[in-house]
Design an enzyme around this catalytic site. Structure first.
Site, short mmCIF file in Angstrom:
data_model
loop_
_atom_site.label_atom_id
_atom_site.label_comp_id
_atom_site.label_asym_id
_atom_site.label_seq_id
_atom_site.Cartn_x
_atom_site.Cartn_y
_atom_site.Cartn_z
N HIS A 1 -7.25 116.52 71.95
CA HIS A 1 -6.55 115.90 73.08
C HIS A 1 -6.67 116.68 74.38
O HIS A 1 -6.04 116.33 75.39
CB HIS A 1 -5.06 115.75 72.69
CG HIS A 1 -4.38 114.60 73.34
ND1 HIS A 1 -3.27 114.75 74.14
CD2 HIS A 1 -4.67 113.29 73.33
CE1 HIS A 1 -2.89 113.56 74.58
NE2 HIS A 1 -3.72 112.66 74.11
N LYS B 1 -8.02 118.13 77.95
CA LYS B 1 -8.71 117.52 79.10
C LYS B 1 -9.03 118.66 80.05
O LYS B 1 -8.34 118.88 81.03
CB LYS B 1 -7.82 116.50 79.83
CG LYS B 1 -7.18 115.44 78.93
CD LYS B 1 -5.68 115.60 78.96
CE LYS B 1 -4.86 114.78 78.02
NZ LYS B 1 -5.32 113.75 77.25
N ASP C 1 -19.64 126.72 85.60
CA ASP C 1 -20.34 128.00 85.79
C ASP C 1 -19.54 129.18 85.24
O ASP C 1 -19.64 130.29 85.77
CB ASP C 1 -20.67 128.24 87.27
CG ASP C 1 -21.78 127.32 87.75
OD1 ASP C 1 -22.50 126.77 86.89
OD2 ASP C 1 -21.91 127.14 88.97
#
Ligand code: ZN
Length: 224
Positions: A156, A158, A163
């Site tokens: 779940h 996000k 870089d």
């Protein structure tokens, strides 16, 4: 004459000792003067704006018109355009750890980075990636490495890491529905500590979801 020379030499020696003594303090002071790491927060829903200029492939003309894009959408900044900009800044690597990924604009941005030679790795959720409109199949077709969980619990997260230097994290699922309708927050930070901790979690999941470890025919657990 001789005494004066001794005095000069002694003063120089004292000066040197003091300078060495002060060195750590001077270094600390210089470090503290370094600019603060970037910190930006984006709030959604995002105004619907045109993102063509950001997403066009290098070398591809936007339109033949001198005034640019002829579409009817506003062409200013929005939460989505700022998110795209933060992602498109990648030059070497992009780690994505996303529950839901169906936004066509964000999908194009990730493919663009892959085309530019940025090493993109995606960790996602096995249930959501199978849904209609998911970008995951397109990313895989483009040759981008994707790994997913095998659990009942959702993958779940996000978050994204650009870089190995910039962390992008928050409540936002990468779906047009969330971008345009939901109240969401996305934090963009260059804080080394947070970047390191999220990168560690990414590498941990990347290994855990290594396809060689998938169980295709789970054995029934013995009951005791
Ligand atoms: Zn436009």
């Amino acid at each position: 004459m001789g005494l004066l020379r001794w005095q000069v030499a002694a003063a120089a020696a004292v000066g040197l000792v003091l300078a060495l003594e002060a060195l750590p303090w001077v270094l600390r002071w210089l470090r503290s003067r370094r600019r603060r790491p970037r910190l930006e927060v984006l709030f959604f829903p995002s105004q619907v704006t045109c993102t063509e200029a950001l997403l066009r492939a290098p070398g591809a003309a936007l339109t033949g018109l001198p005034e640019g894009c002829p579409c009817g959408l506003p062409h200013g900044e929005s939460a989505l355009s700022r998110l795209l900009r933060a992602l498109l800044a990648a030059r070497a690597s992009l780690e994505l750890c996303l529950f839901a990924f169906s936004s066509p604009q964000l999908g194009r941005a990730v493919q663009l980075l892959h085309q530019r030679g940025v090493r993109v790795r995606v960790v996602t959720d096995c249930d959501y990636m199978a849904l209609n409109g998911s970008q995951i199949g397109l990313l895989r077709k483009a040759g981008i490495q994707v790994r997913h969980d095998q659990d009942l619990g959702y993958m779940h997260h996000k978050f994204a890491i650009v870089d190995k230097r910039v962390l992008i994290t928050g409540s936002l699922n990468w779906t047009t529905q969330a971008i345009q309708n939901n109240r969401e927050n996305v934090l963009i930070t260059e804080d080394d500590e947070y970047v390191r901790l999220f990168l560690e979690e990414f590498e941990h999941l990347w290994e855990e979801f290594n396809p060689t470890k998938y169980i295709f025919f789970p054995q029934k657990r013995k009951s005791h």
